[in-house]
Write an enzyme that holds these catalytic residues in place. Structure first.
Site, mmCIF file in Angstrom:
data_model
loop_
_atom_site.group_PDB
_atom_site.id
_atom_site.type_symbol
_atom_site.label_atom_id
_atom_site.label_comp_id
_atom_site.label_asym_id
_atom_site.label_seq_id
_atom_site.Cartn_x
_atom_site.Cartn_y
_atom_site.Cartn_z
ATOM 1 N N LEU A 153 -9.142 -13.432 -55.087
ATOM 2 C CA LEU A 153 -9.531 -13.314 -56.499
ATOM 3 C C LEU A 153 -9.831 -14.664 -57.136
ATOM 4 C CD1 LEU A 153 -7.053 -10.517 -57.684
ATOM 5 C CD2 LEU A 153 -9.261 -10.306 -56.529
ATOM 6 N N GLN A 160 -12.075 -18.547 -57.281
ATOM 7 C CA GLN A 160 -13.492 -18.859 -57.533
ATOM 8 C C GLN A 160 -14.360 -18.493 -56.319
ATOM 9 O OE1 GLN A 160 -14.568 -23.003 -57.882
ATOM 10 N NE2 GLN A 160 -16.604 -22.533 -58.672
ATOM 11 N N ASP A 171 -4.308 -11.218 -52.536
ATOM 12 C CA ASP A 171 -4.062 -12.363 -53.429
ATOM 13 C C ASP A 171 -2.628 -12.205 -53.935
ATOM 14 O OD1 ASP A 171 -6.333 -14.343 -55.107
ATOM 15 O OD2 ASP A 171 -4.252 -14.295 -55.784
ATOM 16 N N ILE A 172 -2.101 -13.277 -54.482
ATOM 17 C CA ILE A 172 -0.742 -13.207 -55.041
ATOM 18 C C ILE A 172 -0.751 -12.461 -56.372
ATOM 19 C CG2 ILE A 172 -0.760 -15.397 -56.363
ATOM 20 C CD1 ILE A 172 2.035 -15.925 -54.973
ATOM 21 N N TYR A 208 -3.244 -33.033 -53.081
ATOM 22 C CA TYR A 208 -4.245 -32.065 -52.604
ATOM 23 C C TYR A 208 -4.919 -32.598 -51.331
ATOM 24 C CZ TYR A 208 -8.583 -29.227 -52.836
ATOM 25 O OH TYR A 208 -9.642 -28.392 -52.574
HETATM 26 P P1 NAD Z 1 -8.962 -20.836 -56.625
HETATM 27 O O1 NAD Z 1 -7.835 -21.610 -57.198
HETATM 28 O O2 NAD Z 1 -10.045 -20.394 -57.532
HETATM 29 O O3 NAD Z 1 -8.417 -19.552 -55.861
HETATM 30 C C1 NAD Z 1 -7.267 -19.587 -55.066
HETATM 31 C C2 NAD Z 1 -6.648 -18.210 -55.067
HETATM 32 O O4 NAD Z 1 -5.432 -18.305 -54.305
HETATM 33 C C3 NAD Z 1 -6.250 -17.709 -56.472
HETATM 34 O O5 NAD Z 1 -6.821 -16.440 -56.698
HETATM 35 C C4 NAD Z 1 -4.728 -17.647 -56.427
HETATM 36 O O6 NAD Z 1 -4.192 -16.544 -57.140
HETATM 37 C C5 NAD Z 1 -4.459 -17.488 -54.939
HETATM 38 N N1 NAD Z 1 -3.133 -17.955 -54.541
HETATM 39 C C6 NAD Z 1 -2.448 -19.030 -55.011
HETATM 40 N N2 NAD Z 1 -1.259 -19.110 -54.400
HETATM 41 C C7 NAD Z 1 -1.194 -18.079 -53.525
HETATM 42 C C8 NAD Z 1 -0.223 -17.640 -52.599
HETATM 43 N N3 NAD Z 1 0.957 -18.266 -52.455
HETATM 44 N N4 NAD Z 1 -0.500 -16.549 -51.840
HETATM 45 C C9 NAD Z 1 -1.676 -15.896 -51.980
HETATM 46 N N5 NAD Z 1 -2.630 -16.252 -52.852
HETATM 47 C C10 NAD Z 1 -2.389 -17.342 -53.619
HETATM 48 O O7 NAD Z 1 -9.557 -21.708 -55.420
HETATM 49 P P2 NAD Z 1 -11.031 -21.661 -54.798
HETATM 50 O O8 NAD Z 1 -11.869 -22.581 -55.579
HETATM 51 O O9 NAD Z 1 -11.461 -20.258 -54.606
HETATM 52 O O10 NAD Z 1 -10.747 -22.397 -53.403
HETATM 53 C C11 NAD Z 1 -10.521 -21.688 -52.195
HETATM 54 C C12 NAD Z 1 -10.370 -22.706 -51.082
HETATM 55 O O11 NAD Z 1 -11.530 -23.548 -51.030
HETATM 56 C C13 NAD Z 1 -9.186 -23.675 -51.249
HETATM 57 O O12 NAD Z 1 -8.642 -23.984 -49.998
HETATM 58 C C14 NAD Z 1 -9.816 -24.905 -51.860
HETATM 59 O O13 NAD Z 1 -9.076 -26.069 -51.564
HETATM 60 C C15 NAD Z 1 -11.152 -24.903 -51.139
HETATM 61 N N6 NAD Z 1 -12.172 -25.677 -51.848
HETATM 62 C C16 NAD Z 1 -12.664 -25.231 -53.049
HETATM 63 C C17 NAD Z 1 -13.625 -25.974 -53.711
HETATM 64 C C18 NAD Z 1 -14.193 -25.534 -55.019
HETATM 65 O O14 NAD Z 1 -14.973 -26.291 -55.632
HETATM 66 N N7 NAD Z 1 -13.894 -24.324 -55.507
HETATM 67 C C19 NAD Z 1 -14.077 -27.174 -53.142
HETATM 68 C C20 NAD Z 1 -13.520 -27.621 -51.953
HETATM 69 C C21 NAD Z 1 -12.582 -26.834 -51.298
HETATM 70 C C1 AKB Z 2 -11.360 -29.715 -56.758
HETATM 71 O O1 AKB Z 2 -12.023 -30.368 -57.580
HETATM 72 O O2 AKB Z 2 -10.126 -29.759 -56.643
HETATM 73 C C2 AKB Z 2 -12.130 -28.852 -55.796
HETATM 74 C C3 AKB Z 2 -12.464 -29.624 -54.571
HETATM 75 C C4 AKB Z 2 -13.624 -30.499 -54.556
HETATM 76 O O3 AKB Z 2 -11.763 -29.535 -53.592
HETATM 77 N N1 AKB Z 2 -13.291 -28.345 -56.451
#
Ligand code: NAD
Ligand code: AKB
Length: 315
Positions: free
Chosen positions: A10, A12, A34-35, A141
């Site tokens: 759920l 991004q 999801d949590i 992070y």
């Molecule tokens: P987000 O924070 O939007 O979503 C993470 C989801 O994980 C949330 O829905 C949250 O409820 C859930 N969550 C948190 N703790 C939990 C737990 N203990 N058990 C189960 N679910 C849990 O993050 P995102 O942007 O969707 O990122 C997903 C992955 O991609 C991550 O590993 C992030 O580091 C990586 N990432 C994202 C971006 C970005 O720009 N969005 C960039 C680089 C890497």
């Molecule tokens: C953040 O800004 O934390 C993320 C990423 C680049 O990992 N969007």
């Protein structure tokens, strides 16, 4: 047909990757978790479990129940949220990944885990950052992301678990607004442009970072998991990028379509420090050679699409 489990479904990325996976593989073959369970449309569109990814027994139980062969492990705490609570970031990002990898080892499941540009640090080469280079991140992070890359490599070499992953740059999207990240400004700027015609940015105007539009980010995840394993040399931490820009650049492109758009600045020192420690631009040759990575969107085409989608929604 593949049987897929998504953790953090759920968030991004999950909100859009889950829909894309369900479209490609069928709703009943893509199990979401999801949590939390507060997105009714996604939760009700197929099988969904409220699950904490740190609970390895429950992860294994759901994998076995649905004969899962591939896990997209997205549950994590992002960079700025991590600095606000480092213990939680370590717990979710490391213990959550360990738990998923253990369940995958027990059940023979493949695992996709995203790393990030946050896995690099201030002494990494800043421009055209190579695939294999110095990684000494200064944020919790980033430390969890480097550890995750190494842990996934370990599970592949030691236990034969089919682990794969990319280092995502900042992801720009229009379905679920991001929370807790540093690159989030780039998403908020489009929303603010459409809603108010102006935006107050928390990063300095000349802060360059890599970015990617969500359709390319989703394609990267699915293409990598479908790629021929014989061709993969890096497996867990492929640099991928589509564009590098700073807030001033994004504002200038928005003005091409909304000439009155205004930007001003109120700098958040925590997120500015995170951004300063990350590369200006990545080199993604390994992904291009090993699994034919090629993004579709640049800053202009993404800006046009973001403003169109958000503009239509606002009407
Ligand atoms: P987000 O924070 O939007 O979503 C993470 C989801 O994980 C949330 O829905 C949250 O409820 C859930 N969550 C948190 N703790 C939990 C737990 N203990 N058990 C189960 N679910 C849990 O993050 P995102 O942007 O969707 O990122 C997903 C992955 O991609 C991550 O590993 C992030 O580091 C990586 N990432 C994202 C971006 C970005 O720009 N969005 C960039 C680089 C890497
Ligand atoms: C953040 O800004 O934390 C993320 C990423 C680049 O990992 N969007």
């Amino acid at each position: 047909m593949k049987q897929i489990l998504v953790t953090g479904a759920l968030g991004q990325i999950g909100s859009e990757l889950s829909t894309a996976l369900r479209r490609q593989y069928g709703n009943d073959n893509v199990i979401l978790s999801d949590i939390k369970d507060n997105e009714q449309e996604l939760v009700n569109s197929g099988p969904f479990y409220r699950m904490d990814c740190r609970d390895s027994r429950r992860v294994a139980q759901i994998i076995k129940k649905h004969n899962i062969d591939t896990v997209y492990h997205l549950a994590a705490i992002l960079s700025a949220a991590g600095e606000a609570d480092p213990g939680r970031a370590w717990d979710v990002n490391i213990n959550g990944l360990y738990s998923v990898l253990e369940a995958a080892r027990e059940t023979g499941t493949a695992v996709f885990t995203p790393s990030s540009i946050g896995a690099f640090g201030p002494n990494t080469p800043k421009d055209f950052t190579p695939q294999d280079t110095i990684q000494r991140p200064t944020s919790i992070y980033g430390i969890t992301k480097v550890t995750g890359e190494l842990l996934c490599d370990y599970y592949y070499h030691r236990y034969g678990v089919d682990t794969r992953g990319v280092r995502y740059p900042g992801i720009i999207s229009n379905v679920k607004e991001p929370v807790g990240g540093t690159t989030d400004y780039a998403v908020y700027m489009y929303y603010a442009a459409v809603e108010k015609g102006r935006y107050t940015c928390f990063l300095k105007g000349d802060t360059y970072l890599d970015m990617i539009y969500m359709p390319d980010a989703i394609k990267a995840a699915i293409d990598l998991m479908e790629a021929d394993p014989e061709r993969l040399r890096h497996r867990n931490a492929f640099n991928v990028t589509a564009m590098s820009f700073c807030p001033e650049d994004e504002a200038a492109y928005i003005r091409r379509y909304m000439p009155g758009f205004e930007i001003n600045y109120s700098i958040d020192p925590v997120r500015q420090a995170l951004a300063n420690s990350w590369p200006n631009s990545l080199e993604d040759y390994a992904a291009r050679v090993e699994w034919d990575w090629k993004p579709q969107y640049n800053l202009d085409s993404m800006t046009k699409d973001m403003l169109k989608v958000l503009g239509e929604r606002a009407r």
